[in-house]
Design a protein around this motif. Sequence first.
Motif, PDB file in Angstrom:
ATOM      1  N   UNK A 195     -28.752 -13.197 -20.676  1.00 27.91           N
ATOM      2  CA  UNK A 195     -28.990 -11.865 -20.112  1.00 27.91           C
ATOM      3  C   UNK A 195     -28.236 -10.805 -20.903  1.00 27.91           C
ATOM      4  N   UNK A 196     -27.006 -11.089 -21.294  1.00 28.83           N
ATOM      5  CA  UNK A 196     -26.211 -10.129 -22.065  1.00 28.83           C
ATOM      6  C   UNK A 196     -26.919  -9.764 -23.362  1.00 28.83           C
ATOM      7  N   UNK A 197     -27.491 -10.752 -24.046  1.00 28.80           N
ATOM      8  CA  UNK A 197     -28.221 -10.478 -25.282  1.00 28.80           C
ATOM      9  C   UNK A 197     -29.460  -9.621 -25.015  1.00 28.80           C
ATOM     10  N   UNK A 198     -30.165  -9.921 -23.920  1.00 29.19           N
ATOM     11  CA  UNK A 198     -31.358  -9.142 -23.574  1.00 29.19           C
ATOM     12  C   UNK A 198     -30.990  -7.701 -23.219  1.00 29.19           C
ATOM     13  N   UNK A 199     -29.883  -7.562 -22.508  1.00 30.43           N
ATOM     14  CA  UNK A 199     -29.441  -6.217 -22.126  1.00 30.43           C
ATOM     15  C   UNK A 199     -29.058  -5.408 -23.367  1.00 30.43           C
ATOM     16  N   UNK A 200     -28.340  -6.038 -24.287  1.00 28.69           N
ATOM     17  CA  UNK A 200     -27.965  -5.346 -25.523  1.00 28.69           C
ATOM     18  C   UNK A 200     -29.196  -4.967 -26.331  1.00 28.69           C
ATOM     19  N   UNK A 201     -30.207  -5.833 -26.330  1.00 27.84           N
ATOM     20  CA  UNK A 201     -31.456  -5.512 -27.026  1.00 27.84           C
ATOM     21  C   UNK A 201     -32.144  -4.330 -26.356  1.00 27.84           C
ATOM     22  N   UNK A 202     -32.193  -4.340 -25.023  1.00 25.01           N
ATOM     23  CA  UNK A 202     -32.812  -3.228 -24.291  1.00 25.01           C
ATOM     24  C   UNK A 202     -32.117  -1.905 -24.625  1.00 25.01           C
ATOM     25  N   UNK A 203     -30.775  -1.893 -24.594  1.00 19.14           N
ATOM     26  CA  UNK A 203     -30.036  -0.666 -24.897  1.00 19.14           C
ATOM     27  C   UNK A 203     -30.240  -0.261 -26.356  1.00 19.14           C
ATOM     28  N   UNK A 204     -30.276  -1.240 -27.259  1.00 16.17           N
ATOM     29  CA  UNK A 204     -30.529  -0.935 -28.662  1.00 16.17           C
ATOM     30  C   UNK A 204     -31.889  -0.287 -28.861  1.00 16.17           C
ATOM     31  N   UNK A 205     -32.908  -0.745 -28.112  1.00 13.85           N
ATOM     32  CA  UNK A 205     -34.238  -0.146 -28.200  1.00 13.85           C
ATOM     33  C   UNK A 205     -34.237   1.287 -27.674  1.00 13.85           C
ATOM     34  N   UNK A 206     -33.505   1.516 -26.578  1.00 12.61           N
ATOM     35  CA  UNK A 206     -33.381   2.876 -26.040  1.00 12.61           C
ATOM     36  C   UNK A 206     -32.757   3.787 -27.081  1.00 12.61           C
ATOM     37  N   UNK A 207     -31.734   3.288 -27.753  1.00 16.66           N
ATOM     38  CA  UNK A 207     -31.023   4.104 -28.756  1.00 16.66           C
ATOM     39  C   UNK A 207     -31.879   4.315 -30.002  1.00 16.66           C
ATOM     40  N   UNK A 208     -32.688   3.327 -30.339  1.00 17.41           N
ATOM     41  CA  UNK A 208     -33.592   3.479 -31.482  1.00 17.41           C
ATOM     42  C   UNK A 208     -34.615   4.580 -31.199  1.00 17.41           C
ATOM     43  N   UNK A 229     -32.979  -5.191 -16.420  1.00 12.84           N
ATOM     44  CA  UNK A 229     -31.658  -4.703 -16.839  1.00 12.84           C
ATOM     45  C   UNK A 229     -30.576  -4.986 -15.799  1.00 12.84           C
ATOM     46  N   UNK A 230     -30.897  -5.769 -14.780  1.00 11.39           N
ATOM     47  CA  UNK A 230     -29.898  -6.152 -13.786  1.00 11.39           C
ATOM     48  C   UNK A 230     -29.583  -7.635 -13.939  1.00 11.39           C
ATOM     49  N   UNK A 231     -28.306  -7.958 -13.893  1.00 11.48           N
ATOM     50  CA  UNK A 231     -27.906  -9.352 -14.042  1.00 11.48           C
ATOM     51  C   UNK A 231     -26.403  -9.465 -14.201  1.00 11.48           C
ATOM     52  N   UNK A 232     -25.947 -10.660 -14.476  1.00 12.76           N
ATOM     53  CA  UNK A 232     -24.518 -10.928 -14.637  1.00 12.76           C
ATOM     54  C   UNK A 232     -24.156 -10.812 -16.122  1.00 12.76           C
ATOM     55  N   UNK A 233     -23.845  -9.611 -16.537  1.00 11.74           N
ATOM     56  CA  UNK A 233     -23.567  -9.326 -17.939  1.00 11.74           C
ATOM     57  C   UNK A 233     -22.375 -10.113 -18.455  1.00 11.74           C
ATOM     58  N   UNK A 234     -21.446 -10.450 -17.582  1.00 10.83           N
ATOM     59  CA  UNK A 234     -20.171 -11.002 -18.019  1.00 10.83           C
ATOM     60  C   UNK A 234     -20.162 -12.525 -18.066  1.00 10.83           C
ATOM     61  N   UNK A 272     -24.319   2.126 -29.644  1.00 11.35           N
ATOM     62  CA  UNK A 272     -24.111   2.165 -28.188  1.00 11.35           C
ATOM     63  C   UNK A 272     -23.248   0.991 -27.734  1.00 11.35           C
ATOM     64  N   UNK A 273     -22.387   1.257 -26.764  1.00 11.26           N
ATOM     65  CA  UNK A 273     -21.525   0.216 -26.210  1.00 11.26           C
ATOM     66  C   UNK A 273     -22.097  -0.198 -24.860  1.00 11.26           C
ATOM     67  N   UNK A 274     -22.493  -1.439 -24.760  1.00 13.08           N
ATOM     68  CA  UNK A 274     -23.220  -1.888 -23.571  1.00 13.08           C
ATOM     69  C   UNK A 274     -22.310  -2.187 -22.385  1.00 13.08           C
ATOM     70  N   UNK A 275     -21.013  -2.411 -22.627  1.00 12.78           N
ATOM     71  CA  UNK A 275     -20.130  -2.822 -21.541  1.00 12.78           C
ATOM     72  C   UNK A 275     -20.013  -1.802 -20.430  1.00 12.78           C
ATOM     73  N   UNK A 276     -19.841  -0.523 -20.785  1.00 13.63           N
ATOM     74  CA  UNK A 276     -19.627   0.515 -19.770  1.00 13.63           C
ATOM     75  C   UNK A 276     -20.808   0.674 -18.835  1.00 13.63           C
ATOM     76  N   UNK A 277     -22.011   0.737 -19.409  1.00 17.29           N
ATOM     77  CA  UNK A 277     -23.198   0.885 -18.565  1.00 17.29           C
ATOM     78  C   UNK A 277     -23.444  -0.389 -17.755  1.00 17.29           C
ATOM     79  N   UNK A 278     -23.080  -1.543 -18.338  1.00 15.83           N
ATOM     80  CA  UNK A 278     -23.221  -2.804 -17.602  1.00 15.83           C
ATOM     81  C   UNK A 278     -22.270  -2.834 -16.408  1.00 15.83           C
ATOM     82  N   UNK A 279     -21.026  -2.317 -16.583  1.00 13.35           N
ATOM     83  CA  UNK A 279     -20.091  -2.214 -15.459  1.00 13.35           C
ATOM     84  C   UNK A 279     -20.727  -1.436 -14.316  1.00 13.35           C
ATOM     85  N   UNK A 280     -21.327  -0.280 -14.664  1.00 13.34           N
ATOM     86  CA  UNK A 280     -21.880   0.609 -13.649  1.00 13.34           C
ATOM     87  C   UNK A 280     -23.070  -0.033 -12.948  1.00 13.34           C
TER      88      UNK A 280
END
Length: 294
Positions: free
Chosen positions: A269-282, A259-264, A201-209
């Motif tokens: 927060x970026x690491x936590x968000x990527x972990x959250x998305x990785x868990x969803x994908x798992x 899952x809300x924060x300044x991803x950029x 999963x690519x976290x950037x696109x969903x983080x943009x949204x």
Amino acid sequence: MLGYLLFIISASLVIINTAFCSIPILGFGLIKFLLPIKPLQRLCTSLANRFMWLWATVNHGILHLVNPKVEWDIEGLESLRKDGWYLMISNHLSWTDIVVLCSIFKDRIPMPKFFLKQQLLYVPFVGMACWALDMPFMKRYSREYLLRHPEKRGQDLATTRRSCAKFKDTPTTVVNYVEGTRFTADKQKKSAAGYNYLLQPKSGGIAYTLAAMGDQFENIIDVTLAYPKNTDEPFKAALMGDMKKIVVKVRILPVDNKILGDYFNDKPYKREFQKWLGDVWKDKDQVLDDIHTK
């Protein structure tokens, strides 16, 4: 021979339906562009969405007409409503996915708006209709290109913000295919992501949204799609009348501070968000494993 005849007939019907619905949608889009009056724009958006609903309804009918014995296995649609704002994430297997998603969700949530690659803008009928429906067209840059052209950094975020600003007046479902491309066994092997049925999963696109509209989304709709008896070429199978089973598993996730924060700019927060998305994908990979090993 019957399968190829059905392919020609069903493909022709889909093309005719797409052309028929695209023309009025494009007309409403031009009115919005030429007459930027807010109430008129909202009316045109509503009318364009109705024609997208018609397109989805007719495509659903074509799918059933050509595949009368297809088995549908759908779970998790109960708590959705048509006047909400949702972010939908899904795995991506074929062009059939768009028809399936629009078919099963069309009377339950606002019509989905897909993040699309910029190249699709030039597809006859489809590209301009999607533009008229305010779907975001994204131009992806490679890491190497951005190193040579740092001024291009952040353009996707700016594009997402502009697109999402158009959704704030009308209930909308924004769809993001998080993997960024359609799944194939070859891509899966090359990705070495550790999933059996998914790509990384690519976290950037969903983080943009979420950065653009996170405070407006009521929930995230996590969709898992599968065609367990037509894994190789589901789109071709659907057009040839050979689709056996369509599985759609839906899970509703909260949009909370986790899952809300300044991803950029916020690396923790970026690491936590990527972990959250990785868990969803798992979890999604496990759901797919259960589907395919039944």
